[in-house]
Design a protein around this motif. Structure first.
Motif, short mmCIF file in Angstrom:
data_model
loop_
_atom_site.label_atom_id
_atom_site.label_comp_id
_atom_site.label_asym_id
_atom_site.label_seq_id
_atom_site.Cartn_x
_atom_site.Cartn_y
_atom_site.Cartn_z
N UNK A 272 0.81 -1.22 0.00
CA UNK A 272 0.00 0.00 0.00
C UNK A 272 0.84 1.27 0.00
N UNK A 273 0.18 2.35 -0.36
CA UNK A 273 0.83 3.67 -0.34
C UNK A 273 1.31 4.01 1.07
N UNK B 120 -4.20 1.70 -0.39
CA UNK B 120 -4.38 1.22 -1.76
C UNK B 120 -3.02 0.87 -2.34
N UNK B 121 -3.05 0.08 -3.41
CA UNK B 121 -1.81 -0.32 -4.08
C UNK B 121 -1.00 0.92 -4.46
N UNK B 122 0.22 0.97 -3.96
CA UNK B 122 1.10 2.12 -4.18
C UNK B 122 1.68 2.11 -5.59
N UNK B 123 1.78 3.27 -6.17
CA UNK B 123 2.37 3.39 -7.51
C UNK B 123 3.79 2.83 -7.54
N UNK C 217 -7.63 3.08 -8.26
CA UNK C 217 -7.21 2.63 -6.93
C UNK C 217 -7.58 1.17 -6.74
N UNK C 218 -6.67 0.42 -6.08
CA UNK C 218 -6.87 -1.00 -5.85
C UNK C 218 -6.60 -1.29 -4.39
#
Length: 127
Positions: free
Chosen positions: A20-21, A31-34, A71-72
């Motif tokens: 996550x971020x 959410x899944x971080x870039x 966002x995931x």
């Protein structure tokens, strides 16, 4: 062995808390971080060409252009797929996408890598 456009690889991940971020320090939402998504994407690009590299050869990332589109959340599954689209000497260009199980496009990227001799590359690292 020959590197040619069309080589592909994919990987499905389940988003974990460490992805996550918040965990990556790139935001304050779970959410899944870039940066994590990019790391997964780079891993898939290397997998796409791994069997075609000469002994002692590897690739290093040199350029990324990406769009993180959706966002995931934790627990979601995302398939990351890469295709080698261009080979210009030692320069490799990949098209990468990530899609969740609902079919939502999460991420698109163009990733460039450069073929290098592993030993020569490591010998030039500044310490």
């Amino acid at each position: 062995m020959t590197l040619a456009p069309g080589l592909r690889a994919s990987r499905t991940i389940m988003v974990e808390r460490e992805d996550t971020a918040i965990a990556a320090g790139s935001g304050d939402v779970p959410v899944l971080a870039t940066p994590r998504l990019l790391a997964f994407a780079e891993g898939v690009t290397t997998a796409a060409i791994a069997k075609e590299l000469e002994p002692g050869q590897t690739s290093v990332g040199t350029r990324v252009e990406l769009s993180h589109l959706a966002a995931t959340g934790v627990g979601a599954h995302v398939e990351i797929a890469a295709e080698l689209t261009e080979v210009e000497g030692r320069r490799l260009v990949f098209s990468v996408t990530a899609v969740d199980r609902r079919g939502t496009l999460v991420f698109t990227a163009t990733i460039e890598r450069m073929l290098v001799d592993r030993e020569r590359f490591l010998a030039r690292i500044t310490r």
